[in-house]
Design a protein around this motif. Structure first.
Motif, PDB file in Angstrom:
ATOM      1  N   ALA A 256       7.984 -12.440   1.459  1.00 49.66           N
ATOM      2  CA  ALA A 256       7.212 -13.644   1.109  1.00 49.66           C
ATOM      3  C   ALA A 256       7.673 -14.763   2.022  1.00 49.66           C
ATOM      4  O   ALA A 256       8.827 -15.191   1.966  1.00 49.66           O
ATOM      5  N   MET A 257       6.759 -15.266   2.851  1.00 49.67           N
ATOM      6  CA  MET A 257       7.087 -16.290   3.841  1.00 49.67           C
ATOM      7  C   MET A 257       6.471 -17.650   3.504  1.00 49.67           C
ATOM      8  O   MET A 257       6.872 -18.665   4.078  1.00 49.67           O
ATOM      9  N   GLU A 258       5.517 -17.675   2.581  1.00 43.68           N
ATOM     10  CA  GLU A 258       4.793 -18.907   2.286  1.00 43.68           C
ATOM     11  C   GLU A 258       4.752 -19.145   0.785  1.00 43.68           C
ATOM     12  O   GLU A 258       5.240 -18.347  -0.003  1.00 43.68           O
ATOM     13  N   TYR A 259       4.117 -20.272   0.422  1.00 44.78           N
ATOM     14  CA  TYR A 259       4.033 -20.623  -0.992  1.00 44.78           C
ATOM     15  C   TYR A 259       3.154 -19.656  -1.783  1.00 44.78           C
ATOM     16  O   TYR A 259       3.250 -19.601  -3.008  1.00 44.78           O
ATOM     17  N   ALA A 260       2.332 -18.899  -1.107  1.00 43.25           N
ATOM     18  CA  ALA A 260       1.478 -17.925  -1.793  1.00 43.25           C
ATOM     19  C   ALA A 260       1.437 -16.637  -0.974  1.00 43.25           C
ATOM     20  O   ALA A 260       1.123 -16.671   0.226  1.00 43.25           O
ATOM     21  N   THR A 261       1.767 -15.528  -1.610  1.00 42.30           N
ATOM     22  CA  THR A 261       1.705 -14.208  -0.979  1.00 42.30           C
ATOM     23  C   THR A 261       0.884 -13.300  -1.881  1.00 42.30           C
ATOM     24  O   THR A 261       1.150 -13.201  -3.083  1.00 42.30           O
ATOM     25  N   ARG A 262      -0.109 -12.618  -1.292  1.00 43.65           N
ATOM     26  CA  ARG A 262      -1.015 -11.783  -2.067  1.00 43.65           C
ATOM     27  C   ARG A 262      -0.980 -10.358  -1.529  1.00 43.65           C
ATOM     28  O   ARG A 262      -1.081 -10.142  -0.308  1.00 43.65           O
ATOM     29  N   ILE A 263      -0.831  -9.381  -2.437  1.00 42.00           N
ATOM     30  CA  ILE A 263      -0.814  -7.965  -2.056  1.00 42.00           C
ATOM     31  C   ILE A 263      -1.819  -7.235  -2.945  1.00 42.00           C
ATOM     32  O   ILE A 263      -1.755  -7.326  -4.166  1.00 42.00           O
ATOM     33  N   ARG A 264      -2.738  -6.489  -2.321  1.00 42.85           N
ATOM     34  CA  ARG A 264      -3.729  -5.724  -3.078  1.00 42.85           C
ATOM     35  C   ARG A 264      -3.496  -4.232  -2.863  1.00 42.85           C
ATOM     36  O   ARG A 264      -3.117  -3.810  -1.768  1.00 42.85           O
ATOM     37  N   TRP A 265      -3.750  -3.441  -3.903  1.00 46.05           N
ATOM     38  CA  TRP A 265      -3.551  -1.995  -3.829  1.00 46.05           C
ATOM     39  C   TRP A 265      -4.515  -1.305  -4.790  1.00 46.05           C
ATOM     40  O   TRP A 265      -5.064  -1.930  -5.709  1.00 46.05           O
ATOM     41  N   THR A 266      -4.698  -0.007  -4.568  1.00 42.93           N
ATOM     42  CA  THR A 266      -5.558   0.784  -5.463  1.00 42.93           C
ATOM     43  C   THR A 266      -4.929   2.142  -5.743  1.00 42.93           C
ATOM     44  O   THR A 266      -4.235   2.713  -4.895  1.00 42.93           O
ATOM     45  N   LEU A 267      -5.164   2.627  -6.938  1.00 36.61           N
ATOM     46  CA  LEU A 267      -4.875   4.012  -7.313  1.00 36.61           C
ATOM     47  C   LEU A 267      -6.211   4.630  -7.678  1.00 36.61           C
ATOM     48  O   LEU A 267      -6.861   4.201  -8.636  1.00 36.61           O
ATOM     49  N   SER A 268      -6.649   5.623  -6.915  1.00 36.74           N
ATOM     50  CA  SER A 268      -7.987   6.188  -7.153  1.00 36.74           C
ATOM     51  C   SER A 268      -7.934   7.703  -7.165  1.00 36.74           C
ATOM     52  O   SER A 268      -7.143   8.335  -6.451  1.00 36.74           O
ATOM     53  N   LYS A 269      -8.803   8.276  -7.986  1.00 34.53           N
ATOM     54  CA  LYS A 269      -8.905   9.722  -8.097  1.00 34.53           C
ATOM     55  C   LYS A 269      -9.807  10.240  -6.984  1.00 34.53           C
ATOM     56  O   LYS A 269     -10.902   9.722  -6.774  1.00 34.53           O
ATOM     57  N   ALA A 270      -9.344  11.259  -6.272  1.00 32.44           N
ATOM     58  CA  ALA A 270     -10.123  11.811  -5.170  1.00 32.44           C
ATOM     59  C   ALA A 270     -11.413  12.427  -5.694  1.00 32.44           C
ATOM     60  O   ALA A 270     -11.432  13.138  -6.694  1.00 32.44           O
ATOM     61  N   GLN A 271     -12.523  12.184  -5.003  1.00 35.67           N
ATOM     62  CA  GLN A 271     -13.843  12.623  -5.468  1.00 35.67           C
ATOM     63  C   GLN A 271     -13.976  14.139  -5.523  1.00 35.67           C
ATOM     64  O   GLN A 271     -14.642  14.675  -6.401  1.00 35.67           O
ATOM     65  N   ASP A 272     -13.332  14.846  -4.605  1.00 32.91           N
ATOM     66  CA  ASP A 272     -13.582  16.285  -4.503  1.00 32.91           C
ATOM     67  C   ASP A 272     -12.927  17.093  -5.632  1.00 32.91           C
ATOM     68  O   ASP A 272     -13.063  18.305  -5.667  1.00 32.91           O
ATOM     69  N   THR A 273     -12.207  16.439  -6.563  1.00 36.21           N
ATOM     70  CA  THR A 273     -11.614  17.183  -7.672  1.00 36.21           C
ATOM     71  C   THR A 273     -12.353  16.929  -8.981  1.00 36.21           C
ATOM     72  O   THR A 273     -11.927  17.403 -10.029  1.00 36.21           O
ATOM     73  N   ALA A 274     -13.460  16.234  -8.928  1.00 41.94           N
ATOM     74  CA  ALA A 274     -14.127  15.802 -10.163  1.00 41.94           C
ATOM     75  C   ALA A 274     -14.493  16.975 -11.068  1.00 41.94           C
ATOM     76  O   ALA A 274     -14.211  16.962 -12.268  1.00 41.94           O
ATOM     77  N   TYR A 275     -15.131  17.996 -10.511  1.00 45.73           N
ATOM     78  CA  TYR A 275     -15.611  19.085 -11.351  1.00 45.73           C
ATOM     79  C   TYR A 275     -14.465  19.953 -11.836  1.00 45.73           C
ATOM     80  O   TYR A 275     -14.458  20.408 -12.970  1.00 45.73           O
ATOM     81  N   ALA A 276     -13.474  20.176 -10.984  1.00 42.80           N
ATOM     82  CA  ALA A 276     -12.320  20.975 -11.398  1.00 42.80           C
ATOM     83  C   ALA A 276     -11.587  20.296 -12.542  1.00 42.80           C
ATOM     84  O   ALA A 276     -11.184  20.939 -13.514  1.00 42.80           O
TER      85      ALA A 276
END
Length: 579
Positions: free
Chosen positions: A547-567
């Motif tokens: 963190a170098m400034e008065y505001a630091t923003r970090i975005r992330w995702t956890l997502s399920k891979a599409q090719d396993t949907a039916y299994a």
């Protein structure tokens, strides 16, 4: 510990010993009012281990094939605590064969011979209540094949322990220990002939504890989900014992059960296990479902937070977030610096977890498990969001200090799902930064989007941040966002280091990605679990930056891979939904 506290502790121990000795004047109970029903659920696998002579208590394994339980030298106070509480009797009863019964009988009557005259560490109110309930629950299992003399010893010891409880339940610490003492006293008073007069005063005391210890949302001061389950179970067992005798449950107790049930449902993941926060584990398998069924409380969705935890749920994906200040004072001795940490479970498989309680693995593991880096949240410059005070002399107890004072939070509907936002000021005093966190779970349960913000919210905070920056030589304040993974998850950093793939045993594949702020890595971690000899090795995703400034923003995702949907749909087709 002050001199007055030390004197109080010594006086309490003296009083326990005195009343344990005086209990020897009690005559044997005449028998049971009605043959008791076994209500406690044990582990068949653990029962088989005990039959084989493998004693695993409080993280210590003692092999005692040819040695009586009470002849074994306890390697720790926790070992003694567990064996004198007799929860192992549930496990032997779960096996239920002749070998298991023989061992249970030898150990119960062995306790009567070795400790029944008031000696030993088992003569404290909470352990006595726990022990009495197990003896009553499994009386049919224990008394089968016993002669009149042995039965007389059994009922005499029960009468002595019940009288001890009637005199010493007030000495139990408010919370779970006192609930255990009172529940044992109530159930003994209801079950044993000649001791009926002890039940009603204990019921009135239990009702007062319900009013004082269980808040309007069904939570308890320690904010420990597993402990809440234990309290709920004790109340449900007591209600069932009253019902068996054609008696109703007192209003305060019935209302407490109605408040707790929806809270526990909110604290349960889609696999049926509880969220692991503030020293609690997943709960004994089957106990929550049994207690909910006994309670008769119909499922209903809790609104807002439950015991300070936020919950997002969609299509068999559950996310549970610690969104309140940690427990305070004496209730913080087992509390963790876990503010804004979360866990995620997909169907029957935990994915993101917290390390858990290291209490059964020794002092160092206990301290490590309570620190912020052992939780799935942001840690700033190696500091925890709350620090541990010095241990209470003569004990391993440490309160939390400098914990977050405010944790504002809000639920709202998002365009593609549900959103939860929260923040805490645990880092403001040292670094001038507030940690804010946003979770958004898509309606189909296939993606969790997260955002972590470090923000100086006032001029005073900015000045504190500037001082912290100067102390760092203007290199910035390092942060690590950790995502601890369950041991059954197989994680690998993708080529290029831009994402992490996680394979679950169900066949699902989840992928972690971020917006490019910070460095992504996969590092070793541990999963601390009661009932094991040592911590389990696992992995954690770590997103690091400065963190170098008065505001630091970090975005992330956890997502399920599409090719396993039916299994995945096929894997979970016949599995019950625990939500």
């Amino acid at each position: 510990m002050s001199n007055s506290d030390s004197m109080t502790s010594r006086w309490t121990r003296f009083q326990n010993r005195l009343y344990a000795w005086l209990s020897q004047r009690r005559k044997a109970a005449a028998g049971f009012v009605k043959e008791p029903e076994p209500r406690t659920v044990g582990s068949f696998a653990r029962g088989r281990q005990l039959v084989a002579g493998n004693l695993l208590f409080a993280g210590f394994l003692v092999e005692a094939q040819d040695t009586g339980l009470w002849d074994v030298t306890a390697p720790s106070a926790g070992f003694d605590h567990e064996r004198h509480g007799f929860t192992w009797l549930d496990d032997l009863a779960a096996v239920g064969d002749m070998r298991a019964r023989d061992k249970a009988q030898r150990w119960v009557w062995g306790w009567i011979e070795a400790h029944g005259r008031g000696q030993g560490p088992g003569w404290v109110p909470d352990l006595t209540g726990r022990r009495v309930m197990r003896w009553i629950n499994h009386a049919s299992f224990l008394l089968r094949g016993m002669d009149e003399k042995q039965s007389q010893l059994f009922f005499r010891s029960l009468a002595q322990q019940t009288w001890f409880l009637s005199k010493r339940w007030k000495a139990a610490t408010p919370g779970l220990p006192r609930f255990e003492a009172l529940a044992g006293l109530v159930q003994a008073g209801l079950a044993l002939q000649g001791l009926e007069q002890l039940a009603d005063p204990a019921l009135r005391a239990l009702a007062r504890e319900c009013d004082s210890q269980i808040d309007a949302q069904g939570g308890i001061p320690t904010r420990n989900p597993e402990e809440l389950l234990e309290v709920f179970t004790l109340l449900a067992w007591t209600s069932a014992a009253l019902s068996d005798l054609g008696r109703g449950t007192p209003g305060a107790q019935a209302n407490a059960i109605k408040r707790i049930a929806p809270a526990l449902r909110s604290l349960r993941h889609t696999d049926g296990g509880l969220a692991r926060f503030h020293g609690g584990g997943r709960g004994v398998e089957g106990r929550l479902d049994q207690a909910l069924a006994q309670s008769g409380v119909k499922p209903q969705r809790a609104k807002g937070l439950s015991m300070g935890f936020g919950r997002l749920y969609a299509a068999r994906t559950s996310v549970i977030i610690d969104a309140a200040t940690p427990p305070k004072g004496a209730n913080s001795y087992n509390a963790h610096a876990s503010t804004l940490a979360f866990e995620l479970t997909s169907g029957r498989r935990p994915l993101v977890v917290n390390c858990g309680s290291g209490e059964t693995f020794g002092v160092e593991w206990r301290r490590a498990g309570r620190a912020t880096p052992s939780h799935s949240t942001l840690c700033l410059d190696g500091y925890s969001s709350a620090r541990l005070a010095d241990p209470v002399p003569g004990t391993e107890k440490e309160a939390l200090m400098d914990a977050p004072r405010e944790v504002p939070n809000e639920f709202e509907e998002a365009f593609e799902g549900a959103r939860f936002m929260a923040g805490h000021d645990g880092y403001a005093k040292v670094f001038g930064l507030t940690h804010a966190r946003t979770f958004e779970l898509r309606f189909d349960g296939r993606e969790l989007t997260g955002e972590d913000i470090l923000l100086a919210t006032s001029d005073k905070a900015k000045r504190q941040f500037d001082r912290a920056m100067d102390a760092s030589g203007l290199k910035g304040l390092g942060f690590d966002i950790r995502f601890h993974l369950h041991p059954d998850v197989d994680a690998a950093l993708d080529l290029g280091g831009a994402a992490v793939s996680m394979a679950l045993k169900s066949g699902e594949i989840w992928v972690f990605r971020h917006d490019g702020v910070g460095k992504l890595g996969v590092e070793p971690s541990v999963y601390l679990e009661k009932g094991r000899l040592k911590p389990r090795a696992t992995k954690q995703i770590v997103l690091s930056g400065r963190a170098m400034e008065y505001a630091t923003r970090i975005r992330w995702t956890l997502s399920k891979a599409q090719d396993t949907a039916y299994a995945v749909r096929d894997v979970h087709r016949d599995e019950p939904d625990f939500d």
